[in-house]
Design a protein around this motif. Structure first.
Motif, PDB file in Angstrom:
ATOM      1  N   MET A  94       0.855  -1.188   0.000  1.00 36.16           N
ATOM      2  CA  MET A  94       0.000   0.000   0.000  1.00 36.16           C
ATOM      3  C   MET A  94       0.892   1.239   0.000  1.00 36.16           C
ATOM      4  N   ASN A  95       0.611   2.195  -0.889  1.00 39.42           N
ATOM      5  CA  ASN A  95       1.462   3.367  -0.955  1.00 39.42           C
ATOM      6  C   ASN A  95       1.089   4.359   0.130  1.00 39.42           C
ATOM      7  N   SER A  96       1.953   5.377   0.303  1.00 40.36           N
ATOM      8  CA  SER A  96       1.760   6.338   1.393  1.00 40.36           C
ATOM      9  C   SER A  96       0.505   7.178   1.208  1.00 40.36           C
ATOM     10  N   THR A  97       0.135   7.487  -0.033  1.00 39.22           N
ATOM     11  CA  THR A  97      -1.081   8.273  -0.284  1.00 39.22           C
ATOM     12  C   THR A  97      -2.317   7.553   0.219  1.00 39.22           C
ATOM     13  N   GLN A  98      -2.395   6.255  -0.019  1.00 37.72           N
ATOM     14  CA  GLN A  98      -3.540   5.482   0.427  1.00 37.72           C
ATOM     15  C   GLN A  98      -3.568   5.367   1.939  1.00 37.72           C
ATOM     16  N   GLN A  99      -2.358   5.229   2.574  1.00 44.33           N
ATOM     17  CA  GLN A  99      -2.317   5.091   4.016  1.00 44.33           C
ATOM     18  C   GLN A  99      -2.781   6.369   4.710  1.00 44.33           C
ATOM     19  N   SER A 100      -2.407   7.536   4.130  1.00 45.97           N
ATOM     20  CA  SER A 100      -2.708   8.793   4.801  1.00 45.97           C
ATOM     21  C   SER A 100      -4.117   9.294   4.526  1.00 45.97           C
ATOM     22  N   GLY A 101      -4.695   8.964   3.382  1.00 43.82           N
ATOM     23  CA  GLY A 101      -5.963   9.548   3.000  1.00 43.82           C
ATOM     24  C   GLY A 101      -7.155   8.643   3.129  1.00 43.82           C
ATOM     25  N   GLY A 102      -6.958   7.345   3.410  1.00 46.31           N
ATOM     26  CA  GLY A 102      -8.079   6.451   3.576  1.00 46.31           C
ATOM     27  C   GLY A 102      -8.748   6.112   2.249  1.00 46.31           C
ATOM     28  N   VAL A 103     -10.067   5.822   2.344  1.00 49.08           N
ATOM     29  CA  VAL A 103     -10.810   5.345   1.174  1.00 49.08           C
ATOM     30  C   VAL A 103     -10.849   6.398   0.072  1.00 49.08           C
ATOM     31  N   GLU A 104     -11.079   7.657   0.438  1.00 50.28           N
ATOM     32  CA  GLU A 104     -11.192   8.704  -0.579  1.00 50.28           C
ATOM     33  C   GLU A 104      -9.894   8.849  -1.361  1.00 50.28           C
ATOM     34  N   ALA A 105      -8.753   8.826  -0.668  1.00 51.40           N
ATOM     35  CA  ALA A 105      -7.465   8.934  -1.350  1.00 51.40           C
ATOM     36  C   ALA A 105      -7.205   7.704  -2.221  1.00 51.40           C
ATOM     37  N   THR A 106      -7.628   6.538  -1.744  1.00 51.60           N
ATOM     38  CA  THR A 106      -7.448   5.321  -2.545  1.00 51.60           C
ATOM     39  C   THR A 106      -8.254   5.390  -3.828  1.00 51.60           C
ATOM     40  N   LEU A 107      -9.486   5.874  -3.746  1.00 54.38           N
ATOM     41  CA  LEU A 107     -10.309   5.988  -4.943  1.00 54.38           C
ATOM     42  C   LEU A 107      -9.726   7.008  -5.915  1.00 54.38           C
ATOM     43  N   ARG A 108      -9.207   8.136  -5.391  1.00 50.30           N
ATOM     44  CA  ARG A 108      -8.571   9.113  -6.280  1.00 50.30           C
ATOM     45  C   ARG A 108      -7.339   8.525  -6.948  1.00 50.30           C
ATOM     46  N   ASP A 109      -6.546   7.780  -6.172  1.00 50.55           N
ATOM     47  CA  ASP A 109      -5.347   7.164  -6.742  1.00 50.55           C
ATOM     48  C   ASP A 109      -5.715   6.110  -7.780  1.00 50.55           C
ATOM     49  N   PHE A 110      -6.793   5.351  -7.499  1.00 55.35           N
ATOM     50  CA  PHE A 110      -7.231   4.347  -8.491  1.00 55.35           C
ATOM     51  C   PHE A 110      -7.633   5.014  -9.806  1.00 55.35           C
ATOM     52  N   TRP A 111      -8.397   6.127  -9.699  1.00 55.32           N
ATOM     53  CA  TRP A 111      -8.850   6.788 -10.927  1.00 55.32           C
ATOM     54  C   TRP A 111      -7.672   7.370 -11.708  1.00 55.32           C
ATOM     55  N   ALA A 112      -6.683   7.906 -10.992  1.00 49.32           N
ATOM     56  CA  ALA A 112      -5.534   8.499 -11.680  1.00 49.32           C
ATOM     57  C   ALA A 112      -4.657   7.446 -12.340  1.00 49.32           C
ATOM     58  N   SER A 113      -4.623   6.248 -11.771  1.00 46.48           N
ATOM     59  CA  SER A 113      -3.749   5.199 -12.317  1.00 46.48           C
ATOM     60  C   SER A 113      -4.556   3.971 -12.720  1.00 46.48           C
ATOM     61  N   ARG A 114      -5.796   4.183 -13.136  1.00 44.59           N
ATOM     62  CA  ARG A 114      -6.663   3.054 -13.472  1.00 44.59           C
ATOM     63  C   ARG A 114      -6.092   2.267 -14.655  1.00 44.59           C
TER      64      ARG A 114
END
Length: 403
Positions: free
Chosen positions: A1-21
């Motif tokens: 799990m990257n640091s962005t997902q760890q710090s931002g929770g579900v919302e950050a994970t969804l944003r990261d998924f959309w950016a790197s889908r």
């Protein structure tokens, strides 16, 4: 799990998924490359992803709905250009996006089943879990090396040394030939130009007969099935055959003419699926709203109906004698039924919706093929006349309320 997902929770994970889908590859996909894109992005065998989609398709089409969503939302790998220094992606063309949206519309009706909803939720949760655990993998396409520019102008010839071999010829060539644009082998420039080679024929041209044959066989099947089956069954068979031809065309890498048939066939199949449930006794097949408020038993019609629209039947002021029983039926193909009944009359009502929701004097339900029967004696208890209602909607809402 990257640091962005760890710090931002579900919302950050969804944003990261959309950016790197996942990116659908130009080659390697069986239909649209959705399974290959997910497998390449998260390091999973695409065969497992395809099996999951096929299994999900048996849950009221949940797998098909998820695959179409991936086709619509995942970008496609773009054709590389000489000036590109990094891989490019491109969204689905506008016409394809419209086709996918039209094909997704039946999913609204499929997902009224609880198993289908659970299957879609499980698929989305699995994709979310993949991104949480394997989302830090780098994207498969790597940046392309910048093209090497060919030198311009004449190349100065170095004086040959005593160990340099020079090809004998009547006159030394000063410019590189077409087969050596970079001038890497100047001692062989006087060799003859190689003969031109014919470009291989694209695979699609070898199967030019496939698309016309697919359309012809689908239409012929429809003509034969129309005489033996109901319209909705015949159209469903044509849709299935067109889908098989689409899958075959994807493997052969030929065009997708059956899509031109699939879109109108899907629309017609939905139309006949809804209106085939329209009761035979209803003679009014018009469109639009219908509002009626009969003031006597003579004005109360035996049947009210619309093919599509709203039927608002106000019986709140309808007089019903102590020993009198009045009956009526309301049928709507697609739309809404609302019936107001007197506050003290005994009401026996049957409310049905093939797809939608019902509220039969407090007895509620929603989904597919829902029916509620209610006997309500009113505020004064038994007696005071009787009113019987039979209300049916192909797709929509049925409601009975006290006036």
């Amino acid at each position: 799990m990257n640091s962005t997902q760890q710090s931002g929770g579900v919302e950050a994970t969804l944003r990261d998924f959309w950016a790197s889908r996942p990116v659908r590859p130009r080659r390697g996909g069986k239909i649209a490359g959705v399974s290959a894109a997910i497998g390449e992005r998260y390091g999973v065998d695409p065969i497992l992803i395809r099996v999951a989609f096929v299994v999900g398709a048996f849950y009221s089409g949940a797998g098909i709905t998820l695959y179409l969503l991936g086709w619509l939302l995942f970008p496609r790998e773009a054709e590389p250009r000489p000036e590109d220094t990094a891989p490019r992606t491109e969204p689905a063309p506008t016409w394809l996006a419209l086709v996918l949206i039209l094909l997704l519309l039946p999913g609204v009706f499929w997902l009224t089943d609880s198993l289908a909803i659970l299957a879609v939720a499980a698929g989305l949760a699995a994709l979310y879990g993949l991104h949480v655990t394997r989302g830090d993998r780098p994207q498969a396409p790597t940046a392309a090396a910048p093209p090497v520019e060919a030198p311009t102008g004449p190349i100065a010839a170095e004086p040959p040394s005593e160990n340099t071999w020079v090809y004998p010829g009547p006159e030394a060539r000063r410019e590189p030939p077409s087969w050596d644009p970079l001038g890497a082998v100047p001692q062989a420039w006087d060799l003859p130009e190689p003969p031109p080679q014919d470009e291989p024929e694209p695979p699609g041209r070898r199967y030019r007969w496939y698309n016309p044959l697919a359309v012809l066989l689908t239409l012929a099947f429809g003509l034969l099935a129309a005489g033996a089956f109901t319209p909705s069954t015949a159209l469903a068979g044509m849709l299935g055959l067109a889908g098989l031809f689409l899958i075959g065309g994807a493997f052969l890498r030929v065009g997708r003419w059956p899509i031109l048939l699939a879109v109108p066939l899907a629309a017609l199949a939905m139309f006949f699926a809804v209106f085939s449930t329209y009761p035979q006794q209803a003679t009014d097949l018009s469109m639009g709203d219908l509002r009626a408020s009969p003031q006597s038993a003579e004005e109360l019609q035996r049947n009210y109906g619309r093919a599509a629209g709203i039927v608002d039947l106000d019986l709140a002021e309808l007089p019903v004698a102590e020993d009198q029983t009045l009956r009526t039926a309301v049928d709507v193909g697609t739309g809404q039924i609302q019936v107001r009944v007197p506050p003290e009359v005994d009401v026996w009502s049957v409310c049905r919706a093939d797809v939608g929701e019902v509220d039969c004097l407090g007895a509620t339900a929603d989904g597919q093929g829902v029916t509620r029967t209610r006997m309500d004696e009113g505020a004064d208890g038994p007696g005071g006349g009787r009113l019987e209602l039979h209300l049916t909607a192909g797709a929509g809402r049925v409601e009975v309320i006290r006036g």
